[in-house]
Design an enzyme around this catalytic site. Structure first.
Site, PDB file in Angstrom:
ATOM      1  N   SER A  77       0.825  -1.200   0.000  1.00  0.00           N
ATOM      2  CA  SER A  77       0.000   0.000   0.000  1.00  0.00           C
ATOM      3  C   SER A  77       0.872   1.268   0.000  1.00  0.00           C
ATOM      4  O   SER A  77       1.660   1.461  -0.910  1.00  0.00           O
ATOM      5  CB  SER A  77      -0.970  -0.044   1.186  1.00  0.00           C
ATOM      6  OG  SER A  77      -2.033   0.846   1.011  1.00  0.00           O
ATOM      7  N   ASP A 190      -5.975  -3.870  -2.115  1.00  0.00           N
ATOM      8  CA  ASP A 190      -4.906  -3.514  -1.177  1.00  0.00           C
ATOM      9  C   ASP A 190      -4.235  -4.745  -0.550  1.00  0.00           C
ATOM     10  O   ASP A 190      -4.899  -5.666  -0.076  1.00  0.00           O
ATOM     11  CB  ASP A 190      -5.500  -2.641  -0.074  1.00  0.00           C
ATOM     12  CG  ASP A 190      -4.444  -1.877   0.695  1.00  0.00           C
ATOM     13  OD1 ASP A 190      -3.598  -2.504   1.325  1.00  0.00           O
ATOM     14  OD2 ASP A 190      -4.489  -0.626   0.651  1.00  0.00           O
TER      15      ASP A 190
END
Length: 295
Positions: A77, A190
């Protein structure tokens, strides 16, 4: 005359005896030269944390000042974003200047009417590739890996080659906020869903030691006021348990003091970076001890 011959014979006999003694004496054993221990290969793992990920830049500033360069960079991320710039060759100072000057509109492209998310991710992907001059991952100066999650299988996906912007976009696609990143015939979201601080993945890539940076501060005490805040609070709660499991396998953990910083506080960029610097300086003794580095 005879006396002279007698003396010469005595000298010759003595000399011959000395030579024989020298030949008979054992040669001294060679002194073994100790082999210096092989340098351990280590990975720098940068965890997810939205705006708190800016603290990674501060950590990198201290590592560079100390001459500590990892053999591998692994990010998830926000950590994948920062890690990509670092592995591609940006100095931490250059990264700081860029982070303090970039506009939200350059990396966030809102979209209406899409049931799968509010942000397309195109702007983030384009921003990364533009800044890195379209450099693919395999041409980075340091080996690099970005971790995302396969939406169909729930398995982590490790990107080690190809489109850098696309890898960062996939790793950063927070569910319900970003539209899932479509790569081939697969959707990715993610990496924090499966590996918020990918220590185990770093170890699987062949390093001896892992230095992990976690910028997760846990859920905020304030009551979430909107859908976005509720989603992010829930995401933080879920990632917390996974983070603790991952960090058990790290040799050194760097924890910037971000408890009072909101995950969306992009207005405090400079302070986030400073907190990263402070945490890295505090961790230097442990880094030197674990990596067998001189003070």
């Amino acid at each position: 005359m005879q006396r002279r011959h007698w003396m010469q014979g005595l000298i010759a006999t003595a000399a011959a005896g000395s030579s024989l003694d020298a030949m008979a004496a054992p040669a001294p054993a060679p002194v073994p030269v100790p082999t210096p221990p092989a340098r351990k290969r280590w990975a720098l793992v940068l965890g997810g944390g939205t705006a708190r990920g800016l603290a990674h830049i501060g950590v990198l500033k201290v590592l560079q000042a100390e001459g500590l360069q990892p053999d591998l960079v692994v990010g998830c991320s926000a950590g994948a974003l920062v890690g990509a710039f670092y592995a591609a060759g940006f100095s931490p100072r250059q990264m700081e200047e860029l982070a303090l000057s970039v506009k939200d509109s350059e990396i966030v492209d809102l979209v209406e009417g899409n049931k799968r998310g509010m942000v397309t991710g195109d702007a983030l992907q384009s921003f990364v590739n533009k800044q890195l001059r379209q450099l693919p991952i395999e041409q980075f100066k340091l080996p690099y890996a970005a971790v995302a999650t396969n939406l169909a299988t729930g398995e982590p996906m490790v990107f080690r080659k190809g489109d850098a912007g696309q890898a960062v976009r996939a790793s950063s696609s927070i569910p319900a906020i970003f539209i899932p990143a479509r790569i081939g015939d697969q959707d990715f979201v993610d990496g924090g869903l499966t590996s918020p601080v990918p220590v185990r993945i770093a170890r699987s890539l062949g390093v001896d030691q892992v230095v992990a940076v976690t910028v997760s501060a846990g859920p905020q005490p304030a009551r979430p006021e909107g859908l976005f805040e509720l989603l992010m609070q829930s995401f933080d709660i879920m990632a917390g348990a996974l983070t603790q499991l991952e960090l058990r396998d790290a040799d050194v953990v760097i924890r910037p003091a971000l408890a009072r910083m909101s995950f969306m506080d992009f207005g405090s960029r400079h302070q986030m970076i400073l907190l990263g610097e402070q945490a890295a300086r505090q961790a230097l003794p442990a880094l030197r001890a674990k990596l067998r580095l001189k003070a």
